[in-house]
Enzyme design. Sequence first.
Site, short mmCIF file in Angstrom:
data_model
loop_
_atom_site.label_atom_id
_atom_site.label_comp_id
_atom_site.label_asym_id
_atom_site.label_seq_id
_atom_site.Cartn_x
_atom_site.Cartn_y
_atom_site.Cartn_z
N HIS A 112 0.88 -1.18 0.00
CA HIS A 112 0.00 0.00 0.00
C HIS A 112 0.92 1.22 0.00
CE1 HIS A 112 -2.86 2.86 1.84
NE2 HIS A 112 -3.82 2.03 1.49
N ASP A 188 3.47 -4.67 7.88
CA ASP A 188 2.22 -3.94 7.74
C ASP A 188 1.10 -4.96 7.85
OD1 ASP A 188 -0.10 -2.83 6.80
OD2 ASP A 188 0.78 -1.89 5.03
N GLN A 191 -4.14 -5.73 6.75
CA GLN A 191 -5.18 -6.65 6.27
C GLN A 191 -5.13 -8.00 6.97
OE1 GLN A 191 -7.55 -5.57 4.53
NE2 GLN A 191 -6.69 -3.70 3.68
N LYS A 214 -10.04 -1.78 11.22
CA LYS A 214 -10.32 -2.86 10.25
C LYS A 214 -10.62 -4.13 11.05
CE LYS A 214 -7.15 -0.86 6.81
NZ LYS A 214 -7.72 -0.33 5.58
N CYS A 351 -4.95 2.66 -3.51
CA CYS A 351 -3.75 3.27 -2.90
C CYS A 351 -2.55 2.34 -3.02
CB CYS A 351 -3.98 3.62 -1.43
SG CYS A 351 -5.26 4.82 -1.19
N1 PLP Z 1 -1.53 -1.02 4.43
C1 PLP Z 1 -2.42 -1.80 3.80
C2 PLP Z 1 -2.01 -3.16 3.31
C3 PLP Z 1 -3.75 -1.35 3.65
O1 PLP Z 1 -4.63 -2.14 3.05
C4 PLP Z 1 -4.09 -0.08 4.15
C5 PLP Z 1 -5.45 0.44 3.98
O2 PLP Z 1 -6.31 -0.13 3.39
C6 PLP Z 1 -3.11 0.69 4.78
C7 PLP Z 1 -1.84 0.19 4.90
C8 PLP Z 1 -3.43 2.04 5.35
O3 PLP Z 1 -4.23 1.84 6.47
P1 PLP Z 1 -4.78 3.05 7.33
O4 PLP Z 1 -5.95 3.58 6.58
O5 PLP Z 1 -5.16 2.41 8.63
O6 PLP Z 1 -3.70 4.04 7.48
#
Ligand code: PLP
Length: 393
Positions: A112, A188, A191, A214, A351
Site C-alpha cells: 500500500h 504492515d 489486512q 479494520k 492506494c
Molecule cells: N496497508 C495496507 C495493506 C492497507 O490495506 C491499508 C489500507 O487499506 C493501509 C496500509 C493504510 O491503512 P490506514 O488507513 O489504517 O492508514
Amino acid sequence: MFDPSDIRKDFPVLKEYVYLDSAATTQTPRPVVDAMCDYFYNYAANHGRGAHRLARETTNHYEDAREAVAEFLGGDYEHTIFTRNTTESINMVALGLDWEAGDHVVTTHVEHHSNLLPWLRLKEKGVEVTVVTPDPDGTINPNDVDSAITEQTKLVAITHVSNVFGSVSDVEEITSIAHRNGCMSLVDAAQSVGHMSFDLNKIDCDFMAVPGHKGMLGPQGTGVLYLKDTDSIKPTYLGGGTVYAVTEDGYKLEDAPGCFEAGTPNIPGVIGLGRGVEYVKALGVEDIQQHEEGLAMDAARRLSEIDKVEVYGPMKRAAVVPFNVIGLNPHDVAMILDETKKICVRSGHHCAIPSIKLLKVEGTVRASFGAYNLPEEVDLLVDTVEQIATTLT
Ligand code: PLP
C-alpha cells in the site's frame, strides 16, 4: 459458536446494504459504539492529566484498552502505542529511526502507498530503496527478499496481506531472513490483524503497524504501532504527556508508551478499540478467518467462471477478491453494483499503484469480507456481476 447471522444485529447498517468493503474499513459493532457513548455520557475527561475522578476513570479505561489490545496482539503493554491508523504507525518508524546516507531499505511492489512512500521519501536523505517484485499472484518469495538485502540494509518493510491481490506473504520467514542479515523488519498488518490468526512473537518483527478500524473492529481514527524494542525509534511528536521533567535547557522523556503519545489522544476511539478486540476475541479469530476466507475463495472461484470476468490473486487467499469485467471501467462496475443492489465494493487503484501496474490494468473492483458477511451476499455479488458482464459488454 461463531455465527455470522447472529452478529449482524450488532451492525444495523447491514440491514440495508451489502457491505463488501471491509478491507478499506470495517463496520463498527454496537458494543464498540456503546463503549464510546459511555465515555462521552458518563465520564469524559482527559487522559493521564488530572487527579479528579473523571480524569482517573478516563485514564483507567484508556489503559485497560491498551492492556486488551496488547493481549489481543500477543504483545506487551508498554510496547503497544496508540496511533491514528496504520499509515501513522509506519511513518513513525520512518521518521523515528536514525538514517544515514547509504542506508538501505527493502520493500516490495505489493505495498500500500502507506508502506512505500515513507521509505521513498528517505531517498532525500541518501537512503537507497529496493522494491522486490512478487510472484504473478502477488506473493513475495522470501528468497527474493534475501537476495535484495545488502550489507547496508537497515530495514525490510513488508505487508502481511496485499490489499490488491489478497496474497499472504510469509512474514515470519522474511523477518527471520532480515534478522539473520542483521537488519530490522516492519510488518504492515493492515489486512491481517483480526482477520487471520498469527503469533506476533513467532513473527518476531521489530515493528508491526496495525489499524484499529479494520479487523479489530474499532472506530476510524485508531491504530497501533507495536515496538519490539521501545528504544529502537525516537518519538515523532513531542509535547504534553511525553515528558516527566522539563527545564528551559532540555527535557527528560517518559518511558514508553507515554513518550510516543503526545497531546490528547483519541480517547473515545481507543476505548472503543479496546471493546472491539474483546468482541473479536469472543467470536474467535480462527473462526473468523475460516469464514471470511471461505467466502472470498468461493467468490473468487465463481466470479472467475463468468465469461468476460477476470479475477486476480492466488486461489488460496485472504478475504480480498479483486476482479474486472473486461471492457468496463471498475468504477462503473462499482457504481452499478451499488445503484442496482446496494452492494458496496471498492474500485480503483486501492492506494497501491505499483501493485495495479503489475496487473497491467488501470484499476480493479475489489470485494472484501468481514466476519458479518453471509454466503447469500456472495451469491448476490456473483449474480449481479454476471448480469453486468452479459448485458453491458
Ligand atoms: N496497508 C495496507 C495493506 C492497507 O490495506 C491499508 C489500507 O487499506 C493501509 C496500509 C493504510 O491503512 P490506514 O488507513 O489504517 O492508514
